[in-house]
Write a protein that holds these residues in place. Structure first.
Motif, PDB file in Angstrom:
ATOM      1  N   SER A 284       0.421   8.716  -2.375  1.00 58.26           N
ATOM      2  CA  SER A 284      -1.294   8.671  -3.182  1.00 58.26           C
ATOM      3  C   SER A 284      -1.602  10.021  -3.524  1.00 58.26           C
ATOM      4  O   SER A 284      -2.049  10.063  -4.862  1.00 58.26           O
ATOM      5  CB  SER A 284      -2.067   8.196  -2.180  1.00 58.26           C
ATOM      6  OG  SER A 284      -1.713   6.874  -1.727  1.00 58.26           O
TER       7      SER A 284
ATOM      8  N   ASN B 255       1.763   5.411   0.811  1.00 57.24           N
ATOM      9  CA  ASN B 255       1.301   6.221   1.871  1.00 57.24           C
ATOM     10  C   ASN B 255       0.686   7.533   1.226  1.00 57.24           C
ATOM     11  O   ASN B 255       0.456   7.611   0.283  1.00 57.24           O
ATOM     12  CB  ASN B 255       2.825   6.993   2.517  1.00 57.24           C
ATOM     13  CG  ASN B 255       3.496   7.443   1.460  1.00 57.24           C
ATOM     14  OD1 ASN B 255       3.344   8.406   0.743  1.00 57.24           O
ATOM     15  ND2 ASN B 255       4.947   6.884   1.546  1.00 57.24           N
ATOM     16  N   ALA B 256       0.262   8.281   2.187  1.00 54.13           N
ATOM     17  CA  ALA B 256      -0.910   9.238   2.116  1.00 54.13           C
ATOM     18  C   ALA B 256      -0.046  10.136   0.978  1.00 54.13           C
ATOM     19  O   ALA B 256      -0.628  10.676  -0.034  1.00 54.13           O
ATOM     20  CB  ALA B 256      -1.288  10.166   3.076  1.00 54.13           C
ATOM     21  N   LYS B 257       0.954  10.713   1.160  1.00 59.81           N
ATOM     22  CA  LYS B 257       1.814  11.443   0.235  1.00 59.81           C
ATOM     23  C   LYS B 257       1.956  11.071  -1.090  1.00 59.81           C
ATOM     24  O   LYS B 257       1.875  11.827  -2.012  1.00 59.81           O
ATOM     25  CB  LYS B 257       3.283  11.826   0.916  1.00 59.81           C
ATOM     26  CG  LYS B 257       4.001  12.785   0.176  1.00 59.81           C
ATOM     27  CD  LYS B 257       5.204  13.109   0.732  1.00 59.81           C
ATOM     28  CE  LYS B 257       6.245  13.942  -0.249  1.00 59.81           C
ATOM     29  NZ  LYS B 257       7.704  14.104   0.271  1.00 59.81           N
TER      30      LYS B 257
ATOM     31  N   GLU C 290       0.854  -1.182   0.197  1.00 60.95           N
ATOM     32  CA  GLU C 290       0.051  -0.043  -0.002  1.00 60.95           C
ATOM     33  C   GLU C 290       0.815   1.262  -0.047  1.00 60.95           C
ATOM     34  O   GLU C 290       1.853   1.329   0.515  1.00 60.95           O
ATOM     35  CB  GLU C 290      -1.018  -0.075   1.280  1.00 60.95           C
ATOM     36  CG  GLU C 290      -1.967  -1.049   1.174  1.00 60.95           C
ATOM     37  CD  GLU C 290      -2.914  -1.000   2.332  1.00 60.95           C
ATOM     38  OE1 GLU C 290      -2.776  -0.126   3.309  1.00 60.95           O
ATOM     39  OE2 GLU C 290      -3.755  -2.022   2.621  1.00 60.95           O
TER      40      GLU C 290
END
Length: 343
Positions: free
Chosen positions: A234, A230-232, A228
Motif C-alpha cells: 500500500s 499488505n502495508a508495504k 487486500e
C-alpha cells in the motif's frame, strides 16, 4: 497485447420454449475456501403449457470444471448437442425457440445474443447450445441444473480481481418473468465479496446472503473478490512508480552534484568536466530504468495476487533524449558556476 481477462466458466440462464413459463428461478452459489471454484445449483420451477415430447429449455455453458448435470422432477437427464438438422428450426422441435433467434454472419447461422459484462456481449450459435427432450405433462415441473464453475481473473489493475459470472440476460427473451432468488453461501470461506445486485434481502455477504427479485436486476450476475494489500504494498503504491523513480533520480543527482563539486575543486581551469558528462549520460537513463523496474518492485510487494499487467512500460525509454537534454543543460550551468567559484 494479450487480454488482461482470464476467462473462467461462462454460463447463462436458459432459453425457454414458447410453451413454457418460468414461475421461479433459484440460483444457489457456493464458492470453495480459496475462491477458485464455485458450485452452482439452479432450480427452474416451470409450467408447461402443453403435454408431450418436447424441449423445454436450451442451455449454454462453457469452460466449467465438472460435468453439467440436469434433473427433471428428480430424474437425471442426459444432455445432447444440437443435431445439424435442428439448426434450420422450421419443422424441428427448435421451432419453439425461433422467436428469439436471428440470422447473423456469412453462413446464415442462427444465433442469439448474450450479454458479457464488460465487453458488451457476444452471439451464441445454435450449435453451441445443449438440450434435452423429455415427455412433459401439462402443468408444473422442477428442472435442476448443477455444475462447478471456474473463476474469472481480471488483471487490469494492480491487484487481481477474482469473480464468478452468470448471464441473466436471456431472461429478456422469456415471455414471462417470475420470481428470481439468488443465494450466496460464503460460510465455507473467509474472503470478502462484492455482488453487483445491491444489498441482500436477508443475511449478509460474510455468511449467507439471499436476494429476491421480481424483475431482472442486471444483465450479468457477478460475484467478485479483490484481495487486500499488505502495508508495504500500500505504501509503495501510494508513492507510485513515478514517485519511486523520482526518489531514485534525486539520490543520484545529489551524488552527481557532490562528485562534480569535488572534481571542480581541484580542476577549476579545465574546460570540460568528465564527471559532469558521464553523470548527464547515465542518470536520466538510470531514472527511466528505475521507473520500469518499480512496477516489478510493487508487484513483488503485493505478492501472488499482483496483476502484473502494466503494458509496454519499457517504451518510456523514448523520453531519454528529452531528459538528457534538460538534465545536461541544467548540470552544465551548475558546472560553470562551480568552475567560476573555485577559480
Amino acid at each position: 497485447m494479450a487480454s488482461p481477462i482470464q476467462e473462467g466458466t461462462w454460463a447463462a440462464t436458459p432459453f425457454i420454449s414458447k410453451y413454457v413459463d418460468i414461475l421461479r428461478e433459484k440460483i444457489h452459489i457456493t464458492p470453495d475456501r480459496d475462491f477458485r471454484t464455485a458450485k452452482f445449483t439452479i432450480e427452474y420451477h416451470i409450467n408447461a403449457g402443453r403435454s408431450g415430447e418436447q424441449i423445454p429449455l436450451l442451455f449454454y455453458a462453457s469452460e466449467f470444471k465438472e460435468s453439467f448435470k440436469v434433473w427433471v422432477d428428480g430424474v437425471e437427464i442426459n444432455l445432447s448437442t444440437v443435431p445439424e438438422a435442428y439448426t434450420e428450426l422450421e419443422g424441428t422441435p427448435f421451432s419453439d425457440f425461433g422467436y428469439f433467434f436471428e440470422t447473423k454472419g456469412w453462413s446464415d447461422t442462427k444465433q442469439v445474443h448474450i450479454e458479457n459484462f464488460p465487453s458488451g456481449g457476444f452471439y451464441v450459435s445454435i450449435d453451441d447450445l445443449k438440450f434435452f427432450e423429455t415427455d412433459l405433462a401439462e402443468g408444473n415441473h422442477l428442472i435442476k441444473v448443477e455444475y462447478v464453475a471456474e473463476q474469472w481473473v481480471d488483471r487490469s489493475w494492480w491487484v487481481k480481481e477474482y469473480s464468478f459470472r452468470y448471464a441473466l440476460s436471456p431472461a429478456k427473451y422469456w415471455k414471462s418473468f417470475g420470481e428470481l432468488e439468488i443465494t450466496l453461501d460464503a460460510s465455507g470461506t473467509n474472503r470478502n465479496f462484492v455482488a453487483n445486485i445491491g444489498q441482500p434481502t436477508k443475511g449478509d455477504l460474510a455468511s449467507t446472503a439471499v436476494w429476491t427479485f421480481s424483475a431482472l436486476p442486471t444483465e450479468v450476475l457477478i460475484i467478485s473478490h479483490i484481495p487486500e494489500m499488505n502495508a508495504k504494498a500500500s505504501m509503495l503504491l501510494a508513492i507510485s512508480p513515478t514517485g519511486l523513480a523520482a526518489i531514485f533520480a534525486v539520490i543520484l543527482m545529489l551524488f552527481h552534484f557532490l562528485a562534480m563539486w569535488l572534481f571542480r575543486k581541484t580542476n577549476s581551469e579545465k574546460r570540460f568536466s568528465w564527471v559532469m558528462i558521464i553523470g548527464c549520460l547515465a542518470i536520466p537513463f538510470a531514472a527511466l530504468v528505475a521507473y520500469i523496474f518499480s512496477f516489478g518492485i510493487i508487484d513483488d510487494a503485493i505478492g501472488p495476487d499482483a496483476g502484473n499487467y502494466h503494458g509496454y512500460t519499457f517504451m518510456v525509454i523514448v523520453y531519454y533524449p528529452i531528459l538528457l537534454a534538460v538534465y545536461w543543460l541544467f548540470m552544465w550551468l551548475v558546472d560553470r558556476q562551480m568552475a567560476k567559484r573555485f577559480r
